[in-house]
Design an enzyme around this catalytic site. Sequence first.
Site, PDB file in Angstrom:
ATOM      1  N   LYS A 133      -1.026 -28.026  23.789  1.00 30.17           N
ATOM      2  CA  LYS A 133      -2.334 -27.660  23.541  1.00 30.17           C
ATOM      3  C   LYS A 133      -3.318 -28.928  23.389  1.00 30.17           C
ATOM      4  CE  LYS A 133      -4.375 -24.178  23.639  1.00 30.17           C
ATOM      5  NZ  LYS A 133      -4.937 -23.273  24.735  1.00 30.17           N
ATOM      6  N   THR A 186      -6.626 -24.501  19.668  1.00 27.43           N
ATOM      7  CA  THR A 186      -5.923 -24.122  18.342  1.00 27.43           C
ATOM      8  C   THR A 186      -6.173 -24.905  17.231  1.00 27.43           C
ATOM      9  OG1 THR A 186      -4.049 -23.621  17.277  1.00 27.43           O
ATOM     10  CG2 THR A 186      -3.749 -24.670  19.242  1.00 27.43           C
ATOM     11  N   ASP A 187      -6.051 -24.654  15.782  1.00 23.61           N
ATOM     12  CA  ASP A 187      -6.298 -25.622  14.868  1.00 23.61           C
ATOM     13  C   ASP A 187      -4.567 -26.325  14.544  1.00 23.61           C
ATOM     14  OD1 ASP A 187      -4.539 -23.340  13.928  1.00 23.61           O
ATOM     15  OD2 ASP A 187      -5.880 -23.105  12.146  1.00 23.61           O
ATOM     16  N   GLU A 188      -3.593 -25.843  15.337  1.00 23.38           N
ATOM     17  CA  GLU A 188      -2.272 -26.410  15.228  1.00 23.38           C
ATOM     18  C   GLU A 188      -2.278 -27.782  15.673  1.00 23.38           C
ATOM     19  OE1 GLU A 188       0.792 -23.793  16.180  1.00 23.38           O
ATOM     20  OE2 GLU A 188      -0.293 -22.067  15.196  1.00 23.38           O
ATOM     21  N   LYS A 220       3.654 -11.552  17.211  1.00 24.29           N
ATOM     22  CA  LYS A 220       2.960 -12.330  16.198  1.00 24.29           C
ATOM     23  C   LYS A 220       3.151 -11.607  14.924  1.00 24.29           C
ATOM     24  CE  LYS A 220       0.966 -15.296  19.506  1.00 24.29           C
ATOM     25  NZ  LYS A 220       1.533 -14.887  20.790  1.00 24.29           N
ATOM     26  N   TYR A 235       4.491 -26.104  21.253  1.00 24.20           N
ATOM     27  CA  TYR A 235       3.148 -25.253  21.695  1.00 24.20           C
ATOM     28  C   TYR A 235       1.976 -26.048  21.348  1.00 24.20           C
ATOM     29  CZ  TYR A 235      -0.767 -22.437  20.813  1.00 24.20           C
ATOM     30  OH  TYR A 235      -2.067 -21.963  20.585  1.00 24.20           O
TER      31      TYR A 235
HETATM   32  P1  NAD Z   1      -1.635 -14.224  24.669  1.00 27.92           P
HETATM   33  O1  NAD Z   1      -0.472 -15.096  24.803  1.00 27.92           O
HETATM   34  O2  NAD Z   1      -1.937 -13.085  24.142  1.00 27.92           O
HETATM   35  O3  NAD Z   1      -2.343 -14.381  26.325  1.00 27.92           O
HETATM   36  C1  NAD Z   1      -2.146 -15.228  27.235  1.00 27.92           C
HETATM   37  C2  NAD Z   1      -2.470 -14.960  28.556  1.00 27.92           C
HETATM   38  O4  NAD Z   1      -2.479 -15.952  29.549  1.00 27.92           O
HETATM   39  C3  NAD Z   1      -1.652 -13.731  28.871  1.00 27.92           C
HETATM   40  O5  NAD Z   1      -2.498 -12.636  29.624  1.00 27.92           O
HETATM   41  C4  NAD Z   1      -0.828 -14.514  30.110  1.00 27.92           C
HETATM   42  O6  NAD Z   1      -0.491 -13.631  31.385  1.00 27.92           O
HETATM   43  C5  NAD Z   1      -1.921 -15.562  30.606  1.00 27.92           C
HETATM   44  N1  NAD Z   1      -1.136 -16.701  31.210  1.00 27.92           N
HETATM   45  C6  NAD Z   1      -0.172 -17.195  30.768  1.00 27.92           C
HETATM   46  N2  NAD Z   1       0.200 -18.017  31.715  1.00 27.92           N
HETATM   47  C7  NAD Z   1      -0.584 -17.955  32.668  1.00 27.92           C
HETATM   48  C8  NAD Z   1      -0.711 -18.803  33.984  1.00 27.92           C
HETATM   49  N3  NAD Z   1       0.140 -19.686  34.413  1.00 27.92           N
HETATM   50  N4  NAD Z   1      -1.706 -18.605  34.804  1.00 27.92           N
HETATM   51  C9  NAD Z   1      -2.625 -17.564  34.596  1.00 27.92           C
HETATM   52  N5  NAD Z   1      -2.323 -16.867  33.250  1.00 27.92           N
HETATM   53  C10 NAD Z   1      -1.679 -17.272  32.598  1.00 27.92           C
HETATM   54  O7  NAD Z   1      -2.486 -15.377  24.088  1.00 27.92           O
HETATM   55  P2  NAD Z   1      -3.732 -15.371  23.150  1.00 27.92           P
HETATM   56  O8  NAD Z   1      -3.154 -15.125  21.751  1.00 27.92           O
HETATM   57  O9  NAD Z   1      -4.628 -14.301  23.508  1.00 27.92           O
HETATM   58  O10 NAD Z   1      -4.439 -16.751  23.060  1.00 27.92           O
HETATM   59  C11 NAD Z   1      -5.404 -17.161  24.146  1.00 27.92           C
HETATM   60  C12 NAD Z   1      -5.872 -18.459  24.155  1.00 27.92           C
HETATM   61  O11 NAD Z   1      -6.145 -18.726  22.604  1.00 27.92           O
HETATM   62  C13 NAD Z   1      -4.653 -19.614  24.105  1.00 27.92           C
HETATM   63  O12 NAD Z   1      -5.090 -20.661  24.910  1.00 27.92           O
HETATM   64  C14 NAD Z   1      -4.238 -20.133  22.793  1.00 27.92           C
HETATM   65  O13 NAD Z   1      -3.899 -21.300  22.675  1.00 27.92           O
HETATM   66  C15 NAD Z   1      -5.655 -19.785  21.922  1.00 27.92           C
HETATM   67  N6  NAD Z   1      -5.614 -19.581  20.349  1.00 27.92           N
HETATM   68  C16 NAD Z   1      -4.859 -18.533  20.067  1.00 27.92           C
HETATM   69  C17 NAD Z   1      -5.022 -18.133  18.620  1.00 27.92           C
HETATM   70  C18 NAD Z   1      -4.174 -16.924  18.195  1.00 27.92           C
HETATM   71  O14 NAD Z   1      -4.239 -16.674  17.080  1.00 27.92           O
HETATM   72  N7  NAD Z   1      -3.575 -16.176  19.050  1.00 27.92           N
HETATM   73  C19 NAD Z   1      -5.539 -18.935  17.807  1.00 27.92           C
HETATM   74  C20 NAD Z   1      -6.233 -19.953  18.412  1.00 27.92           C
HETATM   75  C21 NAD Z   1      -6.182 -20.216  19.656  1.00 27.92           C
HETATM   76  O1  DAU Z   2      -3.426 -20.979  14.071  1.00 28.19           O
HETATM   77  C1  DAU Z   2      -3.500 -20.669  15.419  1.00 28.19           C
HETATM   78  C2  DAU Z   2      -2.288 -20.080  16.007  1.00 28.19           C
HETATM   79  O2  DAU Z   2      -1.759 -19.081  15.404  1.00 28.19           O
HETATM   80  C3  DAU Z   2      -2.262 -20.139  17.441  1.00 28.19           C
HETATM   81  O3  DAU Z   2      -2.525 -21.276  18.183  1.00 28.19           O
HETATM   82  C4  DAU Z   2      -1.119 -19.510  18.242  1.00 28.19           C
HETATM   83  O4  DAU Z   2      -1.361 -19.211  19.562  1.00 28.19           O
HETATM   84  C5  DAU Z   2      -0.780 -18.153  17.410  1.00 28.19           C
HETATM   85  O5  DAU Z   2       0.589 -17.862  18.035  1.00 28.19           O
HETATM   86  C6  DAU Z   2      -0.791 -18.542  15.890  1.00 28.19           C
HETATM   87  O6  DAU Z   2       0.562 -19.412  15.549  1.00 28.19           O
HETATM   88  P1  DAU Z   2       1.323 -19.088  14.298  1.00 28.19           P
HETATM   89  O7  DAU Z   2       2.671 -19.563  14.427  1.00 28.19           O
HETATM   90  O8  DAU Z   2       0.775 -19.448  13.118  1.00 28.19           O
HETATM   91  O9  DAU Z   2       1.650 -17.442  14.252  1.00 28.19           O
HETATM   92  P2  DAU Z   2       2.754 -16.536  14.196  1.00 28.19           P
HETATM   93  O10 DAU Z   2       2.141 -15.024  14.169  1.00 28.19           O
HETATM   94  O11 DAU Z   2       3.846 -16.687  15.113  1.00 28.19           O
HETATM   95  O12 DAU Z   2       3.171 -16.664  12.655  1.00 28.19           O
HETATM   96  C7  DAU Z   2       2.301 -16.711  11.654  1.00 28.19           C
HETATM   97  C8  DAU Z   2       3.047 -17.203  10.306  1.00 28.19           C
HETATM   98  O13 DAU Z   2       3.897 -16.096   9.948  1.00 28.19           O
HETATM   99  C9  DAU Z   2       3.667 -18.665  10.566  1.00 28.19           C
HETATM  100  O14 DAU Z   2       3.570 -19.088   9.178  1.00 28.19           O
HETATM  101  C10 DAU Z   2       5.145 -18.045  10.858  1.00 28.19           C
HETATM  102  C11 DAU Z   2       5.383 -16.795   9.863  1.00 28.19           C
HETATM  103  N1  DAU Z   2       5.861 -15.503  10.597  1.00 28.19           N
HETATM  104  C12 DAU Z   2       5.959 -15.227  12.096  1.00 28.19           C
HETATM  105  C13 DAU Z   2       6.565 -14.164  12.480  1.00 28.19           C
HETATM  106  C14 DAU Z   2       6.439 -13.990  14.007  1.00 28.19           C
HETATM  107  C15 DAU Z   2       6.840 -14.856   9.658  1.00 28.19           C
HETATM  108  O15 DAU Z   2       7.209 -15.267   8.426  1.00 28.19           O
HETATM  109  N2  DAU Z   2       7.846 -13.963  10.424  1.00 28.19           N
HETATM  110  C16 DAU Z   2       7.706 -13.716  11.532  1.00 28.19           C
HETATM  111  O16 DAU Z   2       8.402 -12.880  12.171  1.00 28.19           O
END
Ligand code: NAD
Ligand code: DAU
Length: 352
Positions: A161, A132-134, A196, A157
Site C-alpha cells: 500500500k 491505510t494508516d498501516e 477480519k 500488505y
Molecule cells: P476487501 O478485501 O473487502 O475488498 C477488496 C475488493 O477488491 C474485493 O471486492 C476484490 O474482489 C477486489 N479486488 C481485489 N483484487 C482486484 C483486482 N486485481 N482487480 C479488481 N478488483 C480486485 O477490502 P476492503 O476492506 O473493502 O478495503 C478496500 C480498500 O480500503 C483497500 O484498498 C484497503 O487497503 C483500504 N483500507 C481498508 C481498511 C479496512 O479496515 N478494511 C482500512 C483502511 C484502508
Molecule cells: O488499519 C487499517 C487496516 O486494518 C487495513 O488497512 C487492513 O486492510 C485491515 O485488514 C485492517 O488490518 P488489521 O491487521 O489491523 O485488521 P485485522 O482485522 O486482521 O486485525 C485487527 C487486530 O486484531 C490486529 O491487531 C490483529 C488482531 N487479530 C486479528 C484476527 C483476524 C486477532 O487478535 N485475532 C484474529 O483472529
Amino acid sequence: MQNILVTGGCGFIGTNFIRYVLAETDFDGRLVNVDKLTYAGNPENLADIVQTYYPQRYAFIQADICDRQAMAGIFANFEIDTVCHFAAESHVDRSIVAPDAFIKTNIEGTFNLLQIARQHLDRLVLFHHISTDEVYGSLGADGYFTETTPYRPNSPYSASKAASDHLVRAYSRTYGLPVTISNCSNNYGPYQFPEKLIPLIILNALEGQSLPVYGQGLNIRDWLYVRDHCRAVWAIMQKGTRGETYNVGGRCEMANLETVRLICDMLDEMVPGSHPGPRRDLITFVKDRPGHDLRYAIDFSKLQKELNWCPAESFETGIQKTIQWYIANREWVDRVRSGEYMSWVEQQYGNG
Ligand code: NAD
Ligand code: DAU
C-alpha cells in the site's frame, strides 16, 4: 464528476461506498464498479443496487485492474472522468503467507490505473486513492499518525500500500494528475468478510466457537464505522485539495482484548440464553502475528478543520448496528463462507 470508476466495489468498503453515494448524496452521475471478484468480492452485496440504478446510474464489470486492455476499454467506453480506487488485497495475515497477489494488485494494479488515467488527463477530474494508516508503521504508547509521519510499513500488505501511495503522489507531481489520498484506520460494519477481527469474533461468539486473540491482546487499533469512512472519502473527493493526503480515523483506540470482551458482553445482552455462560469464556490466546504492529492512532484534525468531517458513530452505536446486521444476514454469511456466491456470479454474468 459524472462517470466515476469505483474499483473494488464488491468488497467491504467499496460496497458501503457505492450504497452511500447512490442513496445518500446528491450525486446524479454514474458509478462504474470494476471488480475482479476475488474471494473478498461479492456482487450479491449490490443486487438491489442493480435493480434500482442499472444502467443509468450504476454499472458493474468483472475485470482485473492489472489488465491494461480491459481497463483502457472501460475508461474509454464509459467516459470515465473520476477514479475512486478501493481495489486491493487487504488482509495482513494473507500477505504474510502469500504476498504475491498483494504486489501484483496493490502495486502493479495501481500503476496500471495511473498510466491509463494519465492518457485521459484532458477530462480527468480526480484520481482518489484509498489507503491505510498501516503505511506509517507502529506507534509506541504515545503520539498519533499525522499526514507528515514518515512511512515505515511492516507487513507485505502495508509495504504494497505504501508503494501504491508513492506512485499516486509521484503521478501528481510528475504528470500533474489531479489526485487525493486518504489513509484510514480500521473499519468495521456491514458486509465485512469474516476473516477480519470484528466479524470473525461476532460470528464465532454467536456460534459458541473459540475467539482467537493474537499474543496477549494488547495491540491497539483505532476503529471507525465504515459509513463514516465513506462520508470522509466523499467529502475529500468533493472538496479536498488536489495533491493532498488526508488521515481518517475514529478517535476510538482499543486494545484487541478490550474489543473482543466488549463484543462478548454485548452479545450476552443482545442474544441471551444462546450460549451457556459468559461468552468471554470463549477467548483463546493464540500465537502472535509476525511483525504485529503494536498501536495505530490517527490524528484527523486536517480533515476536521478543512472539510468539517468528524465520525458520526461511536463504537457503542456502530458495533451494535454491526452485530445486528450479522445476526440479520446469516444467509449472506453462510454463502460468503462457503464461496457459494461464485455460482451466483456465474448465473448472473456467465463465466467471463
Ligand atoms: P476487501 O478485501 O473487502 O475488498 C477488496 C475488493 O477488491 C474485493 O471486492 C476484490 O474482489 C477486489 N479486488 C481485489 N483484487 C482486484 C483486482 N486485481 N482487480 C479488481 N478488483 C480486485 O477490502 P476492503 O476492506 O473493502 O478495503 C478496500 C480498500 O480500503 C483497500 O484498498 C484497503 O487497503 C483500504 N483500507 C481498508 C481498511 C479496512 O479496515 N478494511 C482500512 C483502511 C484502508
Ligand atoms: O488499519 C487499517 C487496516 O486494518 C487495513 O488497512 C487492513 O486492510 C485491515 O485488514 C485492517 O488490518 P488489521 O491487521 O489491523 O485488521 P485485522 O482485522 O486482521 O486485525 C485487527 C487486530 O486484531 C490486529 O491487531 C490483529 C488482531 N487479530 C486479528 C484476527 C483476524 C486477532 O487478535 N485475532 C484474529 O483472529
